[in-house]
Design a protein around this motif. Structure first.
Motif, PDB file in Angstrom:
ATOM      1  N   ILE A   1      10.905  78.937  73.628  1.00 41.21           N
ATOM      2  CA  ILE A   1      10.840  79.600  72.317  1.00 41.21           C
ATOM      3  C   ILE A   1      11.902  80.671  72.209  1.00 41.21           C
ATOM      4  N   ALA A   2      12.065  81.462  73.275  1.00 45.08           N
ATOM      5  CA  ALA A   2      13.064  82.532  73.271  1.00 45.08           C
ATOM      6  C   ALA A   2      14.479  81.967  73.160  1.00 45.08           C
ATOM      7  N   MET A   3      14.741  80.848  73.836  1.00 40.53           N
ATOM      8  CA  MET A   3      16.072  80.243  73.784  1.00 40.53           C
ATOM      9  C   MET A   3      16.366  79.698  72.389  1.00 40.53           C
ATOM     10  N   ILE A   4      15.377  79.048  71.782  1.00 42.09           N
ATOM     11  CA  ILE A   4      15.565  78.518  70.427  1.00 42.09           C
ATOM     12  C   ILE A   4      15.781  79.653  69.441  1.00 42.09           C
ATOM     13  N   TRP A   5      15.052  80.756  69.630  1.00 44.64           N
ATOM     14  CA  TRP A   5      15.211  81.937  68.785  1.00 44.64           C
ATOM     15  C   TRP A   5      16.645  82.467  68.880  1.00 44.64           C
ATOM     16  N   THR A   6      17.171  82.527  70.108  1.00 42.79           N
ATOM     17  CA  THR A   6      18.521  83.036  70.328  1.00 42.79           C
ATOM     18  C   THR A   6      19.572  82.114  69.714  1.00 42.79           C
ATOM     19  N   LEU A   7      19.379  80.811  69.872  1.00 45.22           N
ATOM     20  CA  LEU A   7      20.374  79.853  69.401  1.00 45.22           C
ATOM     21  C   LEU A   7      20.359  79.683  67.890  1.00 45.22           C
ATOM     22  N   THR A   8      19.165  79.701  67.293  1.00 45.54           N
ATOM     23  CA  THR A   8      19.043  79.444  65.852  1.00 45.54           C
ATOM     24  C   THR A   8      18.987  80.717  65.011  1.00 45.54           C
ATOM     25  N   ARG A   9      18.793  81.866  65.682  1.00 49.53           N
ATOM     26  CA  ARG A   9      18.647  83.148  64.982  1.00 49.53           C
ATOM     27  C   ARG A   9      17.428  83.161  64.059  1.00 49.53           C
ATOM     28  N   LYS A  10      16.486  82.281  64.310  1.00 56.64           N
ATOM     29  CA  LYS A  10      15.276  82.203  63.498  1.00 56.64           C
ATOM     30  C   LYS A  10      14.100  82.766  64.291  1.00 56.64           C
ATOM     31  N   MET A  11      13.531  83.861  63.770  1.00 55.23           N
ATOM     32  CA  MET A  11      12.449  84.523  64.479  1.00 55.23           C
ATOM     33  C   MET A  11      11.196  83.655  64.502  1.00 55.23           C
ATOM     34  N   PRO A  12      10.560  83.504  65.680  1.00 61.35           N
ATOM     35  CA  PRO A  12       9.319  82.720  65.760  1.00 61.35           C
ATOM     36  C   PRO A  12       8.172  83.467  65.079  1.00 61.35           C
ATOM     37  N   PRO A  13       7.057  82.806  64.825  1.00 59.77           N
ATOM     38  CA  PRO A  13       5.902  83.461  64.195  1.00 59.77           C
ATOM     39  C   PRO A  13       5.400  84.641  65.015  1.00 59.77           C
ATOM     40  N   LYS A  14       4.696  85.572  64.357  1.00 62.16           N
ATOM     41  CA  LYS A  14       4.201  86.764  65.036  1.00 62.16           C
ATOM     42  C   LYS A  14       3.238  86.427  66.168  1.00 62.16           C
ATOM     43  N   TYR A  15       2.387  85.397  65.959  1.00 58.39           N
ATOM     44  CA  TYR A  15       1.430  85.059  67.006  1.00 58.39           C
ATOM     45  C   TYR A  15       2.125  84.561  68.266  1.00 58.39           C
ATOM     46  N   THR A  16       3.295  83.935  68.089  1.00 55.33           N
ATOM     47  CA  THR A  16       4.062  83.487  69.245  1.00 55.33           C
ATOM     48  C   THR A  16       4.653  84.676  69.994  1.00 55.33           C
ATOM     49  N   LEU A  17       5.145  85.666  69.254  1.00 61.52           N
ATOM     50  CA  LEU A  17       5.686  86.868  69.886  1.00 61.52           C
ATOM     51  C   LEU A  17       4.597  87.615  70.656  1.00 61.52           C
ATOM     52  N   ILE A  18       3.401  87.696  70.070  1.00 61.64           N
ATOM     53  CA  ILE A  18       2.286  88.360  70.747  1.00 61.64           C
ATOM     54  C   ILE A  18       1.929  87.615  72.035  1.00 61.64           C
ATOM     55  N   SER A  19       1.915  86.292  71.950  1.00 62.92           N
ATOM     56  CA  SER A  19       1.614  85.479  73.136  1.00 62.92           C
ATOM     57  C   SER A  19       2.670  85.689  74.221  1.00 62.92           C
TER      58      SER A  19
END
Length: 326
Positions: free
Chosen positions: A114-132
């Motif tokens: 998830i972190a790698m996809i966030w970095t590559l796409t610049r698209k922030m994951p959902p809040k529940y994913t960040l909390i997890s």
């Protein structure tokens, strides 16, 4: 529960428990065989088996790179050289504690993805994913430090092994994502060619390391002394787990199948306990935190998708009613 769900669940369970057992078993073998040679010899045999399977199933044409040689070499190196050599070397340097640390890092793979996809796409994951991700990170730190804050003052002793294990896990995440570049290929073909090329790179690594006397070539007696551990690592975590996981995911879908990755640290802890390792409450609680984070992320994701699907059906029905009222 229908047959497809039962079969898929069994396949994913076999894969996850095999990976969980991999670290305690490898801990024994690494006492006799250098981690780099252990990694190379293990996947050398796996590559031979995969080559035979691919030849029998898809024929000679399946071994063509079709212009993707460089990508296959890159992903093969990340998956079968970086991952294996880095993880096992780091685990070996950390001793018995490295077994559970490596297992926990394995479970963090979905979060790293998830972190790698966030970095590559610049698209922030959902809040529940960040909390997890935060909860999982807290659990991993609890396991790594074993609840002792003095760990950070002595970080120099553990920094290199931790970085190696982390680099290895990232390598496997990159390898897993590489399959999308060969969507038209079968799983067996992608696995075989990347394993073959990655094993060739591993061969170069051990030859160069031995030539410069960085590592010693293991005696045949040392290799033979871990024949049972090596056989297990080849047949279950090396071959059966890979094929079982891919087959199980197809039957259950990635969303449902990913839950079974939680059995990795559970299996590791159980086997370590029977091996006589005293599991501390910090290691136990940290492991449970990681599992809780992954389950939480998956459950919320499932509910979100279900709600979205329900909303789409409701909108479809309303639009259809409006159409007939005109």
């Amino acid at each position: 529960m229908n047959k497809q769900i039962m079969t898929g669940s069994l396949l994913c369970l076999i894969a996850s428990m095999s990976w969980g057992a991999m670290f305690p078993v490898s801990h024994i073998a690494l006492q006799q065989v250098n981690p780099l040679y252990f990694s190379f010899l293990r996947y050398f045999v796996v590559a031979l088996i995969l080559i035979v399977l691919l030849w029998l199933k898809e024929g000679r044409a399946a071994f063509r790179f079709e212009g993707g040689g460089k990508k296959l070499l890159f992903f093969g190196t990340m998956g079968f050289t970086i991952y294996n050599m880095a993880v096992f070397q780091g685990q070996h340097w950390m001793g018995a504690a490295g077994t559970i640390v490596a297992s926990i890092m394995e479970v963090l793979m979905p979060m790293i993805s998830i972190a790698m996809i966030w970095t590559l796409t610049r698209k922030m994951p959902p809040k529940y994913t960040l909390i997890s991700m935060v909860i999982a990170l807290a659990g991993a730190i609890l396991v790594i430090t074993n609840g002792k804050w003095t760990f950070f003052t002595l970080a120099g002793q553990h920094l290199l092994p931790l970085l190696l294990i982390f680099a290895g896990v990232v390598g496997w995440v990159v390898y897993s994502m590489g399959g999308s570049h060969f969507a038209g290929w079968s799983t067996l073909r992608y696995s075989t060619l990347t394993c073959l090329l990655g094993t060739l790179v591993s061969f170069v690594v051990v030859i160069v390391s031995s030539a410069f006397h960085w590592i010693a070539v293991p005696d045949w007696q040392d290799v033979w002394s871990v024949k049972y551990e090596m056989s297990f690592m080849i047949l279950l975590p090396g071959l059966a787990a890979l094929l079982s996981w891919n087959a199980g995911i197809r039957k259950l879908s990635p969303l449902n199948g990913i839950l079974f990755i939680n059995f990795v640290p559970i299996t590791t802890l159980v086997l370590m306990y029977f091996q006589g390792y005293a599991i501390s409450q910090f290691e136990l609680y940290g492991t449970l935190l990681v599992i809780f984070a992954l389950v939480l992320n998956n459950m919320v994701q499932r509910n979100t998708l279900r709600t979205s699907s329900t909303s789409s059906r409701i909108r479809f029905r309303l639009d259809r009613r409006k159409l007939f009222q005109r």
